[in-house]
Design a protein around this motif. Sequence first.
Motif, PDB file in Angstrom:
ATOM      1  N   LEU A   1       0.825  -1.199   0.000  1.00 19.17           N
ATOM      2  CA  LEU A   1       0.000   0.000   0.000  1.00 19.17           C
ATOM      3  C   LEU A   1       0.865   1.257   0.000  1.00 19.17           C
ATOM      4  CD1 LEU A   1      -2.877  -0.979   2.458  1.00 19.17           C
ATOM      5  CD2 LEU A   1      -3.143  -0.306   0.071  1.00 19.17           C
ATOM      6  N   SER A   2       1.977   1.201   0.719  1.00 21.88           N
ATOM      7  CA  SER A   2       2.908   2.333   0.744  1.00 21.88           C
ATOM      8  C   SER A   2       3.472   2.592  -0.654  1.00 21.88           C
ATOM      9  CB  SER A   2       4.046   2.057   1.733  1.00 21.88           C
ATOM     10  OG  SER A   2       4.950   3.136   1.772  1.00 21.88           O
ATOM     11  N   ASP A   3       3.847   1.521  -1.347  1.00 28.22           N
ATOM     12  CA  ASP A   3       4.367   1.662  -2.711  1.00 28.22           C
ATOM     13  C   ASP A   3       3.285   2.196  -3.653  1.00 28.22           C
ATOM     14  OD1 ASP A   3       6.805   0.699  -1.854  1.00 28.22           O
ATOM     15  OD2 ASP A   3       6.433  -1.359  -2.542  1.00 28.22           O
TER      16      ASP A   3
ATOM     17  N   VAL B   1      -3.019   4.559   5.034  1.00 32.80           N
ATOM     18  CA  VAL B   1      -2.678   5.361   6.210  1.00 32.80           C
ATOM     19  C   VAL B   1      -3.008   4.600   7.484  1.00 32.80           C
ATOM     20  CG1 VAL B   1      -3.184   7.465   7.500  1.00 32.80           C
ATOM     21  CG2 VAL B   1      -2.993   7.563   5.009  1.00 32.80           C
ATOM     22  N   SER B   2      -4.217   4.042   7.533  1.00 32.27           N
ATOM     23  CA  SER B   2      -4.676   3.356   8.740  1.00 32.27           C
ATOM     24  C   SER B   2      -3.803   2.156   9.091  1.00 32.27           C
ATOM     25  CB  SER B   2      -6.126   2.907   8.545  1.00 32.27           C
ATOM     26  OG  SER B   2      -6.597   2.220   9.685  1.00 32.27           O
TER      27      SER B   2
ATOM     28  N   ILE C   1      -5.728  10.452   7.937  1.00 33.83           N
ATOM     29  CA  ILE C   1      -6.559  10.039   6.810  1.00 33.83           C
ATOM     30  C   ILE C   1      -7.336  11.229   6.255  1.00 33.83           C
ATOM     31  CG2 ILE C   1      -8.628   8.721   6.192  1.00 33.83           C
ATOM     32  CD1 ILE C   1      -7.600   6.514   8.112  1.00 33.83           C
ATOM     33  N   GLU C   2      -7.888  12.052   7.147  1.00 35.88           N
ATOM     34  CA  GLU C   2      -8.637  13.233   6.714  1.00 35.88           C
ATOM     35  C   GLU C   2      -7.756  14.180   5.913  1.00 35.88           C
ATOM     36  OE1 GLU C   2     -11.039  15.327   9.604  1.00 35.88           O
ATOM     37  OE2 GLU C   2     -11.318  13.491  10.761  1.00 35.88           O
ATOM     38  N   LEU C   3      -6.509  14.333   6.337  1.00 35.88           N
ATOM     39  CA  LEU C   3      -5.578  15.229   5.645  1.00 35.88           C
ATOM     40  C   LEU C   3      -5.303  14.737   4.225  1.00 35.88           C
ATOM     41  CD1 LEU C   3      -3.597  17.619   5.581  1.00 35.88           C
ATOM     42  CD2 LEU C   3      -1.882  16.120   6.645  1.00 35.88           C
ATOM     43  N   HIS C   4      -4.948  13.462   4.098  1.00 34.85           N
ATOM     44  CA  HIS C   4      -4.655  12.907   2.774  1.00 34.85           C
ATOM     45  C   HIS C   4      -5.910  12.847   1.897  1.00 34.85           C
ATOM     46  CE1 HIS C   4      -0.405  11.676   3.182  1.00 34.85           C
ATOM     47  NE2 HIS C   4      -0.700  11.626   4.466  1.00 34.85           N
TER      48      HIS C   4
ATOM     49  N   TYR D   1      -3.299   9.302  15.892  1.00 32.46           N
ATOM     50  CA  TYR D   1      -3.540  10.366  14.914  1.00 32.46           C
ATOM     51  C   TYR D   1      -4.050   9.832  13.579  1.00 32.46           C
ATOM     52  CZ  TYR D   1       0.987   8.911  12.972  1.00 32.46           C
ATOM     53  OH  TYR D   1       2.011   8.186  12.430  1.00 32.46           O
ATOM     54  N   SER D   2      -4.336   8.545  13.513  1.00 34.27           N
ATOM     55  CA  SER D   2      -4.704   7.896  12.259  1.00 34.27           C
ATOM     56  C   SER D   2      -5.877   8.574  11.557  1.00 34.27           C
ATOM     57  CB  SER D   2      -5.033   6.423  12.513  1.00 34.27           C
ATOM     58  OG  SER D   2      -5.460   5.792  11.327  1.00 34.27           O
TER      59      SER D   2
END
Length: 230
Positions: free
Chosen positions: A100-102, A175-176, A149-152, A144-145
């Motif tokens: 998921l990061s990739d 993110v989560s 998530i809201e930011l992204h 802060y998850s």
Amino acid sequence: MQVGELESRSLAEQAADKIEQMIIENQWNPGDKLPNEMDMVEKLGVGRGTIREAVKILESRNVVEIRRGKGTFVCNDIGKIGDPLGFRFASDKKKLAEDLSDFRAMLEPQIAKIAAQKATDKDIEDLQRLCDEVESMICNGENYSERDIELHTKIASITGNSIVEQIIPLIAQGVSIYVDLTNHELAGTAALTHQKVVDAIRSHDAIAAYEAMKAHMKENRENLELLKKK
């Protein structure tokens, strides 16, 4: 299954499709109430049992929700299933987090670049608020998850691209899972890289936004690599 049952199921599927089309053509919004059962019977020319089955089908598709005693309403996240790719069943969460990061690294820098070109003053105000909240929660050792998530998600929504909006759940999952996997211990300089992204968007500097998000994704990936050494 008997022939009659097959025919009944087929009729219910057809009714479900027609109700979906009604939602689209009438531009009903999330939270809007559908006509009652008898109105549906009259509009579609089918029996009450078929309407009930059609509503159940639409409920399973996350198109409508049934509120007991109140009626049937258009879902808030219409048509979107919470875990469409079945990530919760993945046995190797570390591998999933890496993948998921990739995936995010392929998309989010470009998303940030477009957001820098399109962001309004209100968008930038919202981004700064979320950025500040994430930083505060990291400093206080809080989870802060959700804010991350809201930011992204906000950055992605600024693009105004309907396809990008459809993949926001994948970004949120990334993110989560990342935050949960690292137990919030590897926040690193996330607050700083978030701020660099927001600053670039505020300046409408598309290249800087791209590079700042790329650096943020790189940091996340490096933190996941650190987990392998523990």
